[in-house]
Design an enzyme around this catalytic site. Structure first.
Site, PDB file in Angstrom:
ATOM      1  N   SER A 116      37.024  36.022  49.385  1.00 58.01           N
ATOM      2  CA  SER A 116      36.438  37.229  49.973  1.00 58.01           C
ATOM      3  C   SER A 116      35.050  37.556  49.441  1.00 58.01           C
ATOM      4  O   SER A 116      34.319  38.331  50.060  1.00 58.01           O
ATOM      5  CB  SER A 116      37.363  38.431  49.752  1.00 58.01           C
ATOM      6  N   LYS A 130      35.325  43.389  44.442  1.00 56.92           N
ATOM      7  CA  LYS A 130      34.454  43.567  45.606  1.00 56.92           C
ATOM      8  C   LYS A 130      33.116  44.124  45.119  1.00 56.92           C
ATOM      9  O   LYS A 130      32.919  44.376  43.940  1.00 56.92           O
ATOM     10  CB  LYS A 130      35.065  44.544  46.617  1.00 56.92           C
ATOM     11  N   SER A 142      37.234  39.437  54.444  1.00 53.75           N
ATOM     12  CA  SER A 142      37.443  40.290  53.278  1.00 53.75           C
ATOM     13  C   SER A 142      38.269  41.510  53.649  1.00 53.75           C
ATOM     14  O   SER A 142      37.905  42.275  54.546  1.00 53.75           O
ATOM     15  CB  SER A 142      36.095  40.743  52.703  1.00 53.75           C
ATOM     16  N   SER A 169      40.685  34.159  45.730  1.00 58.21           N
ATOM     17  CA  SER A 169      40.441  34.174  47.174  1.00 58.21           C
ATOM     18  C   SER A 169      38.951  34.031  47.458  1.00 58.21           C
ATOM     19  O   SER A 169      38.113  34.139  46.561  1.00 58.21           O
ATOM     20  CB  SER A 169      40.957  35.474  47.800  1.00 58.21           C
TER      21      SER A 169
END
Length: 250
Positions: A44, A105, A196, A42
């Site tokens: 994010s 993250k 995100s 993804s």
């Protein structure tokens, strides 16, 4: 077939099985105690990580828990040789609501910190985090069309600098309540701030237990343009991002 030949065949099969066993054992050990590969599905973490990036995550950086064991085998509880991640680290963790899904993250809030977004600006412990506007981040779609997004260098309280992108300062996650990070938990955020799903959404991610951290993202070993799958080797000469190979994750 003679008895001698039968014994040779049996011995050969035994040696093969032993070799396979040792190979699996070594792979298990490396993936549990050293490094494990992950790919980015993804956007994010854009601009730090792109869809199609493949990277190694170090398992030894923060110690070991049941979430660091290869293939998810629940061999033990708690954390061995545990260490709290540093603010600004990019880390892989198991999503708290299912303890299975891998997320990646950036560590923004440490235990005891307060975190809040106000007008698109990150605040940690009541103070705004410095962000400096730089050149736009330019992305291209499959048709070659360009999209420009505002890009900043964010400087965290410990001096760690990294790039973020912001489509707007008035999005759904640009003004948040004040979050107080519990003991033994982390507050994680993506660098693509308006796209995100992270700790700013308590019902989906929320605070991340330190025990759920799998490891620290270290460096890219492969990277393909978005839409190209790893097994499509015939597309590698055209879609391989050579400039990203063997680059560290900041």
């Amino acid at each position: 077939m003679s008895l001698v030949e039968k014994k040779k065949d049996a011995g050969s099969i035994g040696e093969t099985l032993k070799t396979v066993f040792y190979a699996v054992l070594i792979a298990f050990g490396v993936r549990t105690f050293a490094y494990e590969p992950f790919n980015i599905p993804s956007g994010s973490m854009i601009p730090t990580l792109l869809i199609g990036d493949y990277l190694f995550v170090s398992k030894f950086s923060y110690g070991y828990s049941k979430h660091t064991v290869a293939f998810g085998l629940p061999l033990f509880e708690g954390r061995i040789l545990g260490k709290i991640p540093e603010r600004g680290d990019v880390a892989v963790f198991k999503l708290p609501r299912d303890n299975k899904t891998d997320y990646i993250k950036r560590v923004i809030g440490l235990p005891g910190d307060t975190v809040q977004m106000i007008g698109g600006v990150l605040h940690i412990n009541g103070k705004p985090v410095q962000r400096d506007r730089i050149e736009d981040y330019v992305a291209k779609d499959s048709l070659g069309r360009e999209t420009r997004v505002a890009q900043y260098i964010e400087t965290l309280p410990n001096g760690k600098k990294h790039r973020i992108i912001e489509e707007t300062d008035h999005g759904a996650l640009d003004d948040t309540p004040l979050y107080k990070v519990p003991e033994n938990h982390l507050f994680m955020m993506g660098d693509n701030r308006d796209n995100s799903l992270d700790s700013r959404v308590p019902s989906m991610v929320g605070y991340v237990p330190v025990e759920n951290v799998v490891g620290r993202a270290e460096f890219l070993f492969f990277s393909l343009e978005d839409g190209t799958r790893f097994f499509e080797v015939w597309r590698w000469p055209f879609d391989l991002r050579f400039s990203r190979l063997f680059s560290g994750v900041n």
